[in-house]
Design an enzyme around this catalytic site. Structure first.
Site, short mmCIF file in Angstrom:
data_model
loop_
_atom_site.label_atom_id
_atom_site.label_comp_id
_atom_site.label_asym_id
_atom_site.label_seq_id
_atom_site.Cartn_x
_atom_site.Cartn_y
_atom_site.Cartn_z
N SER A 9 28.91 92.99 -69.43
CA SER A 9 29.91 92.24 -70.20
C SER A 9 29.29 91.69 -71.46
O SER A 9 28.28 90.97 -71.39
CB SER A 9 30.46 91.08 -69.37
OG SER A 9 31.16 90.19 -70.23
N HIS A 34 32.26 96.06 -70.49
CA HIS A 34 33.27 95.11 -70.04
C HIS A 34 33.55 94.12 -71.18
O HIS A 34 32.63 93.50 -71.72
CB HIS A 34 32.74 94.39 -68.80
CG HIS A 34 33.71 93.48 -68.13
ND1 HIS A 34 34.68 93.92 -67.24
CD2 HIS A 34 33.86 92.13 -68.19
CE1 HIS A 34 35.37 92.89 -66.79
NE2 HIS A 34 34.90 91.79 -67.35
N ASP A 36 35.58 90.84 -72.23
CA ASP A 36 36.27 89.66 -71.70
C ASP A 36 37.13 89.00 -72.78
O ASP A 36 36.61 88.43 -73.73
CB ASP A 36 35.24 88.66 -71.17
CG ASP A 36 34.66 89.09 -69.84
OD1 ASP A 36 35.45 89.40 -68.92
OD2 ASP A 36 33.42 89.14 -69.71
N MET A 38 39.69 86.13 -73.69
CA MET A 38 40.12 84.80 -73.21
C MET A 38 40.99 84.13 -74.27
O MET A 38 40.67 84.19 -75.46
CB MET A 38 38.91 83.94 -72.92
CG MET A 38 37.95 84.55 -71.92
SD MET A 38 36.63 83.40 -71.50
CE MET A 38 35.61 84.45 -70.45
N HIS A 67 39.19 93.15 -69.91
CA HIS A 67 39.58 92.19 -68.88
C HIS A 67 40.31 91.05 -69.57
O HIS A 67 39.70 90.20 -70.21
CB HIS A 67 38.31 91.69 -68.16
CG HIS A 67 38.55 90.63 -67.15
ND1 HIS A 67 37.53 89.83 -66.66
CD2 HIS A 67 39.69 90.21 -66.51
CE1 HIS A 67 38.02 88.97 -65.79
NE2 HIS A 67 39.32 89.17 -65.69
N MET A 69 42.01 87.75 -69.73
CA MET A 69 42.21 86.44 -69.08
C MET A 69 43.12 85.64 -69.99
O MET A 69 42.69 84.72 -70.70
CB MET A 69 40.85 85.76 -68.87
CG MET A 69 40.04 86.42 -67.76
SD MET A 69 38.26 86.06 -67.89
CE MET A 69 37.81 87.30 -69.09
N MET A 138 37.53 88.50 -58.87
CA MET A 138 36.65 87.51 -59.52
C MET A 138 35.81 86.82 -58.45
O MET A 138 36.35 86.35 -57.43
CB MET A 138 37.47 86.46 -60.26
CG MET A 138 38.19 86.94 -61.51
SD MET A 138 37.14 87.68 -62.77
CE MET A 138 35.89 86.42 -63.05
N ASP A 176 33.28 90.56 -60.43
CA ASP A 176 32.96 89.98 -61.73
C ASP A 176 32.62 88.51 -61.56
O ASP A 176 33.48 87.72 -61.16
CB ASP A 176 34.19 90.17 -62.64
CG ASP A 176 33.94 89.74 -64.07
OD1 ASP A 176 32.81 89.37 -64.41
OD2 ASP A 176 34.92 89.79 -64.85
C1 DX5 Z 1 33.92 85.44 -66.52
C2 DX5 Z 1 34.02 86.83 -67.08
C3 DX5 Z 1 32.88 87.66 -66.68
C4 DX5 Z 1 31.54 87.20 -67.19
C5 DX5 Z 1 30.54 87.45 -66.12
O1 DX5 Z 1 35.07 84.74 -66.77
O2 DX5 Z 1 35.22 87.49 -66.66
O3 DX5 Z 1 33.07 89.03 -67.01
O4 DX5 Z 1 31.11 87.85 -68.36
O5 DX5 Z 1 29.34 86.85 -66.48
P1 DX5 Z 1 28.19 86.60 -65.42
O6 DX5 Z 1 27.74 87.94 -64.95
O7 DX5 Z 1 27.15 85.86 -66.21
O8 DX5 Z 1 28.76 85.76 -64.32
ZN ZN Z 2 35.29 89.75 -66.92
#
Ligand code: DX5
Ligand code: ZN
Length: 218
Positions: A9, A34, A36, A38, A67, A69, A138, A176
């Protein structure tokens, strides 16, 4: 199911050098990138939007695993599809109309993914599984990299793997949050196909060695 896929990620990358992060992921032997996304509402943090995905797209041929969120993911899915995401995963908690959205992601020619936060039970997505190419469990509460793995979430992975078997489906199961050498073996044993790795990947001095280690069972 098949061999283990590794999805670093870029959330844990240097945000001033995403192109460099993509080069490191490509060179590491990892399988997916990946991304992320947000929105500051569904989760208490902000990251980036479709323009970054579009700008990174020509820099790698790896599978782009977006992904989302975000609340109301149906409003943003078309922009990420257009930007070049290969798979688009949204949260079951973020929309009432998950079945419709999974179907429309497939109609866009993309892999469709559904994700659940730690407090959401497996049963909540049982009826959606035939419409999903990927299920993202998650293993932390989403919002930040570097959080501690919640081992109880693996029971949910086992339930989803069992539902997959019972229903004769072939979607991939990802985990994840908090994945590194110590936590990966239990996740793989529970039936996971894809390991998302954020902080552990970018902290690793030897990234290809980490990827090899995770692929071979942690
Ligand atoms: C968290 C994200 C993850 C994050 C994981 O909200 O969805 O993808 O990057 O990071 P680590 O591996 O550090 O927990
Ligand atoms: Zn993620």
């Amino acid at each position: 199911m098949g061999k283990t896929l590794i999805a670093p990620s870029i959330l844990s990358a240097d945000f001033a050098d995403f192109a460099g992060a993509v080069r490191e992921i490509d060179a590491s032997g990892a399988d997916w990138i990946h991304l992320d996304i947000m929105d500051g509402c569904f989760v208490p943090n902000l990251t980036f939007g479709p323009k970054l995905v579009a700008d990174l797209r020509p820099r790698s041929s790896l599978f782009f695993d977006a992904h989302l969120m975000v609340n109301e993911p149906e409003k943003l899915v078309p922009a990420f599809a257009q930007a070049g995401a290969d798979g688009i995963t949204f949260h079951a908690e973020a929309t009432v109309h998950s079945q419709r959205l999974l179907t429309s992601i497939r109609d866009m020619g993309k892999k469709a993914g559904i994700s659940v936060v730690p407090s959401t039970p497996a049963a909540q997505i049982g009826e959606l599984l035939p419409y999903a190419d990927m299920v993202l469990v998650m293993t932390v509460n989403p919002g930040f990299g570097g959080q501690k793995f919640i081992p109880e979430c693996l029971e949910k992975v086992r339930k989803i793997a069992e539902m997959r078997k019972q229903q004769g489906l072939d979607f991939l199961i990802s985990v994840d949050g908090g994945i590194q050498e110590e936590t990966a073996p239990a996740a793989l044993e529970a039936g996971v196909d894809v390991l998302v790795v954020g902080s552990a990947f970018f902290a690793a001095a030897d990234k290809p060695a980490l990827v090899r280690c995770l692929k071979s069972g942690g």
